[in-house]
Design an enzyme around this catalytic site. Structure first.
Site: not given
Length: 205
Positions: A51, A169
Site C-alpha cells: 500500500g 492510501c
C-alpha cells in the site's frame, strides 16, 4: 513484528497485537513520495507493508494479526477478505454499514447515509470517484514465509486533520472519517475489544 515472524516456526502460536500509535505517517514498500503533500512535524516512516501512505495516531485502533496463513490454509486474497470482514462486522455492531471498494483494500462508508443499508453511490464519477465515500479503516499487510504481519487500522475518535496532508492510501480526494464524526459514541478499549473478538473469529482454525 518482523523479529517475531522471522523467529517463529510451525508450532509457534499466532498472536494478535493491539496498539495505538503516536502521530506518524507510514509509507508502504512501493509508496510514492508525491502522496505526502505536507508532512510538517509528523514523521514519515518507511515500512515493508503493502500500500501507499497512511496516517496513524491516538484514537485509532491498530490491529496486527501475526498469523501462520499456511496453517490456516489461507491465501493472501482470502486473508484480506477476512480482515475486511472482521472490520465490517465491527462496524455493524455499532449500527454502521461498511463497504468494500473494488481494487481499494480497506473499509468505507457512505457519507450521506453511514447507517443505511444501501450500496455506495454507483456508478462512480470518473471526475470525482470518491464523492460521498469516506474511508474508516485501512489495511496494509506483509506476508513472509507464509506468515502475516502488519494489519489493519480502525478510526475510532481521532484528530483527522493529518489525513488532509496526504493522499490517503494514494487516493487524491478521498475523505477519511472515524466513528466519532459519523455519530458513534464509543471509546478505544470497546472498539479494540470488538475488533479483536471478530479477528479471532475469522482467523481461527
Amino acid at each position: 513484528m518482523r523479529a517475531f515472524t522471522d523467529a517463529r516456526n510451525a508450532e509457534t502460536p499466532d498472536e494478535l497485537w493491539l496498539c495505538e500509535h503516536p502521530p506518524v505517517f507510514t509509507q508502504g514498500i512501493a509508496g510514492k513520495a508525491e502522496h505526502v503533500l505536507d508532512a510538517g512535524a509528523v514523521p514519515v516512516v518507511q515500512t515493508n507493508r503493502g500500500g501507499q501512505v497512511t496516517y496513524h495516531g491516538p484514537g485509532q485502533v491498530i490491529a496486527y494479526p501475526l498469523v501462520d496463513l499456511r496453517r490456516l490454509g489461507l491465501h493472501a486474497k482470502e486473508y484480506v477478505f477476512r480482515l475486511e470482514q472482521a472490520l465490517l462486522k465491527t462496524l455493524e455492531a455499532h449500527g454502521v454499514t461498511g463497504h468494500r471498494v473494488a481494487g481499494a483494500p480497506g473499509v468505507y462508508v457512505n457519507l450521506a447515509d453511514p447507517f443505511g443499508h444501501g450500496t455506495l453511490p454507483e456508478p462512480r464519477d470518473a471526475r470525482d470517484p470518491w464523492r460521498c465515500i469516506g474511508k474508516i479503516a485501512a489495511l496494509g499487510i506483509k506476508i513472509s514465509r507464509g506468515c502475516s504481519y502488519h494489519g489493519a487500522a480502525l478510526n475510532v475518535a481521532m484528530d483527522l486533520s493529518p489525513f488532509a496532508r496526504i493522499n490517503p492510501c494514494g487516493y487524491a480526494g478521498l475523505a477519511t472519517v472515524d466513528l466519532s464524526t459519523i455519530g458513534v459514541v464509543t471509546d478505544w478499549d470497546a472498539a479494540a475489544d470488538s475488533l479483536a473478538a471478530r479477528l479471532a473469529n475469522y482467523l481461527s482454525p
